[in-house]
Design a protein around this motif. Structure first.
Motif, PDB file in Angstrom:
ATOM      1  N   UNK A 224      48.168  28.402  37.674  1.00 35.68           N
ATOM      2  CA  UNK A 224      48.049  29.008  36.341  1.00 35.68           C
ATOM      3  C   UNK A 224      47.528  30.423  36.504  1.00 35.68           C
ATOM      4  N   UNK A 225      48.123  31.351  35.736  1.00 36.96           N
ATOM      5  CA  UNK A 225      47.672  32.739  35.726  1.00 36.96           C
ATOM      6  C   UNK A 225      47.035  33.031  34.369  1.00 36.96           C
ATOM      7  N   UNK A 226      45.863  33.646  34.383  1.00 32.15           N
ATOM      8  CA  UNK A 226      45.123  33.855  33.136  1.00 32.15           C
ATOM      9  C   UNK A 226      44.339  35.157  33.209  1.00 32.15           C
TER      10      UNK A 226
ATOM     11  N   UNK B  18      35.956  36.744  36.936  1.00 34.94           N
ATOM     12  CA  UNK B  18      36.452  37.004  38.290  1.00 34.94           C
ATOM     13  C   UNK B  18      36.000  35.955  39.290  1.00 34.94           C
ATOM     14  N   UNK B  19      34.893  35.239  38.995  1.00 31.62           N
ATOM     15  CA  UNK B  19      34.415  34.220  39.928  1.00 31.62           C
ATOM     16  C   UNK B  19      35.196  32.913  39.810  1.00 31.62           C
ATOM     17  N   UNK B  20      35.994  32.772  38.766  1.00 33.31           N
ATOM     18  CA  UNK B  20      36.732  31.521  38.559  1.00 33.31           C
ATOM     19  C   UNK B  20      38.062  31.496  39.294  1.00 33.31           C
ATOM     20  N   UNK B  21      38.560  32.646  39.702  1.00 30.89           N
ATOM     21  CA  UNK B  21      39.859  32.666  40.369  1.00 30.89           C
ATOM     22  C   UNK B  21      39.737  32.047  41.761  1.00 30.89           C
ATOM     23  N   UNK B  22      40.729  31.253  42.102  1.00 35.72           N
ATOM     24  CA  UNK B  22      40.714  30.604  43.410  1.00 35.72           C
ATOM     25  C   UNK B  22      41.386  29.250  43.350  1.00 35.72           C
ATOM     26  N   UNK B  23      41.032  28.381  44.315  1.00 33.76           N
ATOM     27  CA  UNK B  23      41.663  27.076  44.455  1.00 33.76           C
ATOM     28  C   UNK B  23      40.724  25.972  43.975  1.00 33.76           C
ATOM     29  N   UNK B  24      41.315  24.950  43.372  1.00 35.12           N
ATOM     30  CA  UNK B  24      40.599  23.780  42.880  1.00 35.12           C
ATOM     31  C   UNK B  24      41.327  22.534  43.366  1.00 35.12           C
TER      32      UNK B  24
ATOM     33  N   UNK C 208      46.919  37.344  35.940  1.00 36.63           N
ATOM     34  CA  UNK C 208      48.276  37.405  35.422  1.00 36.63           C
ATOM     35  C   UNK C 208      49.111  38.370  36.280  1.00 36.63           C
ATOM     36  N   UNK C 209      50.288  37.889  36.674  1.00 34.78           N
ATOM     37  CA  UNK C 209      51.178  38.668  37.512  1.00 34.78           C
ATOM     38  C   UNK C 209      50.911  38.530  38.995  1.00 34.78           C
ATOM     39  N   UNK C 210      49.979  37.654  39.365  1.00 35.71           N
ATOM     40  CA  UNK C 210      49.661  37.507  40.782  1.00 35.71           C
ATOM     41  C   UNK C 210      50.793  36.814  41.540  1.00 35.71           C
ATOM     42  N   UNK C 211      51.483  35.846  40.881  1.00 40.32           N
ATOM     43  CA  UNK C 211      52.604  35.153  41.513  1.00 40.32           C
ATOM     44  C   UNK C 211      53.845  35.321  40.648  1.00 40.32           C
TER      45      UNK C 211
END
Length: 724
Positions: free
Chosen positions: A308-310, A370-376, A396-399
């Protein structure tokens, strides 16, 4: 004057006149100026003249006239004069002020003990005193302990009829009677007897359905034999109305004395009904519940939901579906292994049951930064294994695409075996020539009755040998446990008999969040963690653990009011270790205990520490029997303030714990779905009517503790830590 210098030469003869004004000083004081004139006649040869002999001393001249007075000039300070004689003593001065008191001196060394004095002589007997007045009646003493039971007396006369008691509970259904039909074809023919169908195994267990537990991909055969005349026909159906899945085809029902499932699959889980009918009413039936155990399988419905991109400040939700039985524990963690809590504003976790073995869970992240971006990871764990599935959160727009492949296809983590046909693997089933009781149905009943715990006798609370204790004081809170929730997973460590502890007495906002840990491989160490996050990361708050001089034994210890209470492995004694001073604060040797008498079916602990809002309790076995002693102890001195010898066999229960002064016993610590049926109020000494559900997620609970501040149960189950 010139004769003193042999080198002085005068080449000419001359008269020399000199006049000089001289200043006369006597003892540094000027008196006047006089002018003296001298006249010298010299006859000097041109050759070198050697000095002659000194002449005679001249006559002293006359005193000249008095000169004019000189000017008064003050001379410099003279040298100090000689020391004078010592003066007389002066008058006595006034008394000075009192000085500041000095510091107290050190204690002196004690003197030697003196010798014993001689015995004195006996005194003279005093006169006989007058008789005193009679004293007032004293206050009646406490009721003494019950004496031994006397011999049985003779039967007395019947008393008057008492009041009508409350209605009793409904009894169990009796064994159904057999209906027999008698028929005669004609006058000369004998009677024919027609019997309705019966399934023998259903007569005594008509209301109990014993689960048949089997692992996925094993083979299962269930037999159902019925009696009756004419011979009944047996039909199999599913209770939920679904067709029976045979792999290549599905049947709504199947005829035959047995049902065979090859390479059993999770889709075969459910209740199967054996129906026997021979046209003579009533129809007989029996239910077989099949539980298929398998490792969790995790699924994401659509691949585009995996990444998900947010933007900043957005709210996103990850959705994860799980299949597994027994029901897996579902939780979420970050890529660094930190378990995400469900009790914060930032995160919200929801779980739902969709079917007997299908569940889903979701993770909502509020106000993305910014601390929430990553893998879960969505994690599913049960008795048969653990499975994880990856999620990603990016800007948003990362992938351009979440992952390679079509985005509407599911993503699966774990195995899903196919449904196979029986005819492809197994030969036709053999007919059942008789009606045996299926072996699979001979399951052990894990529920306990009061007679099981007391050996068929009445429950008794006996006095403690050689000890008398007062009644318990009023309890702090009068409450009962009405329901126990599902277990919530917190952490996992690779050990069977650890303990994680929290202090129920709030010292401050920092202490209430601390967690302490003991490991069965390090019996001299007690680890401390600042909060749950550090505990999950295995980051202790101290560089070194607390060092215990006496190692602990078992894992049923407790932290209470900033003290660590535990049973010492070096002897039958309990210890209070002060966590503030890091020293042993109190020790008590137990004289009514056998250090080899272990508690419960787990038989790992000698002493079980408990605490509720009424104080500190210990549970242990009697030294010479299987009865259970429950004692309330002073938290400072460890001395017993109240004690009960309860006639229940502790080796027949899985675990015990105390809440609000009520002793609860769990039927089993090794069966996943079990009950709590025994509840004894220690204050009123009455049994409570309870039947509570309790879950052992991994069939190996080794300790249960209650925290009245959090209102939670803390357990250790095969290295997994849960709260209820």
């Amino acid at each position: 004057m010139f004769g003193s210098n042999p080198n002085f030469l005068l080449k000419n003869k001359a008269k020399v006149k000199r006049s000089k004004k001289m200043l006369h000083k006597i003892n540094g004081t000027a008196f006047g100026i006089c002018e003296i004139k001298f006249t010298f006649d010299f006859v000097i040869d041109s050759s070198t003249i050697s000095p002659g002999f000194p002449g005679q001393k001249g006559i002293k001249g006359d005193l000249g006239p008095e000169g004019p007075p000189g000017k008064s000039i003050r001379g410099g300070q003279g040298r100090p004069g000689p020391k004078g004689t010592r003066g007389e003593h002066g008058q006595r001065g006034l008394d000075g002020r009192d000085g500041v008191p000095g510091e107290p001196g050190l204690d002196g060394v004690p003197g030697r003990a003196g010798t014993d004095g001689k015995d004195g002589t006996n005194g003279i007997d005093g006169r006989k005193g007058e008789r005193g007045k009679d004293g007032k009646d004293g206050i009646p003493g406490n009721v003494g302990p019950s004496g031994p039971r006397g011999p049985k007396g003779e039967k007395g006369l019947a008393g008057p009829q008492g009041r009508k008691g409350p209605s009793g509970k409904d009894g169990l259904n009796g064994t159904p009677g057999t209906c027999l039909y008698c028929m005669k074809r004609n006058e000369s023919s004998p009677y024919d007897y027609w019997l309705p169908p019966q399934i023998p195994i259903s007569s005594s267990n008509s209301k109990k359905i014993r689960p048949i537990i089997i692992r996925e991909e094993d083979n299962l055969r269930i037999q159902c034999a019925a009696t009756g005349y004419p011979k009944p026909t047996i039909v199999w159906e599913r209770e939920d109305g679904r067709p029976i899945d045979w792999g290549k085809w599905k049947d709504n029902s199947k005829v035959g004395q047995s049902i065979n499932i090859t390479k059993i699959n999770r889709v075969h889980m459910g209740t199967y009904i054996c129906i026997a009918d021979n046209a003579i009413p009533p129809v007989a039936e029996y239910k077989f519940k099949v539980e298929v155990h398998f490792k969790p399988t995790l699924r994401i419905r659509h691949k585009w939901d995996q990444a998900i991109q947010a933007d900043f400040g957005a709210k996103i939700t990850f959705k994860c579906e799980s299949e597994g039985f027994p029901e897996p524990v579902l939780y979420w963690e970050r890529a660094d292994g930190v378990v995400i809590p469900n009790d914060s504003i930032k995160y919200r976790i929801e779980s739902h049951t969709l079917d007997s073995y299908i569940f889903n869970t979701s993770l909502t992240i509020n106000n993305v930064n910014q601390y929430d971006y990553g893998e879960y990871y969505c994690v599913g764990k049960n008795l048969h294994g653990i499975e994880k599935i990856l999620f990603r959160l990016g800007t948003r727009g990362q992938w351009t695409r979440p992952f390679p492949g079509d985005g509407d296809k599911p993503v699966v983590s774990g195995e899903t075996p196919p449904v196979l046909s029986y005819e492809d693997v197994c030969p036709p089933p053999e007919a059942c020539p008789f009606c045996p009781t299926p072996k699979d149905l001979k399951c052990k009943d894990t529920s306990l009755s009061l007679k099981d715990l007391t050996g068929g006798k009445e429950l008794e609370i006996l006095p403690i040998e050689n000890a008398t204790y007062p009644e318990l004081e009023n309890r702090t809170q009068d409450c009962e446990v009405s329901v126990i929730g599902k277990p919530v997973f917190h952490n996992h460590l690779d050990m069977d008999h650890g303990a994680w502890l929290r202090d129920a007495i709030q010292q401050d906002n920092v202490t209430i969040e601390k967690i302490w840990l003991t490991k069965d491989t390090e019996t001299n160490n007690l680890y401390e963690f600042k909060n749950r996050i550090d505990y999950r990361k295995n980051v202790p708050s101290r560089n070194q653990p607390y060092k215990l001089l006496c190692p602990f034994k078992g894992n049923a210890h407790i932290v209470y009011n900033a003290n660590f209470y535990y049973f010492c492995a070096d002897g039958p004694k309990i210890i209070r270790y002060d966590l503030k001073t890091e020293r042993v604060a109190a020790t008590r040797i137990l004289d009514n205990i056998n250090a080899t008498q272990y508690l419960y079916t787990t038989q790992y602990n000698v002493i079980d520490f408990n605490a509720d809002d009424n104080g500190l309790w210990i549970i242990h076995a009697t030294p010479d029997s299987n009865y259970t002693i429950v004692s309330k102890i002073n938290e400072t001195t460890l001395e017993t303030t109240n004690s009960f010898n309860i006639s229940i066999h502790h080796h027949k229960v899985g675990e015990m714990f105390i809440v609000c002064g009520v002793l609860y016993a769990v039927d089993s610590a090794t069966v996943r779905y079990t009950k709590i049926r025994f509840a004894l109020d220690l204050y009123s000494k009455k049994l409570l009517d309870k039947e509570l559900n309790f879950v052992n997620p991994f069939n190996s609970t080794t300790t249960i503790g209650y925290n009245h501040n959090k209102n939670e149960l803390y357990t250790w189950n095969l290295g997994n830590q849960f709260t209820y």
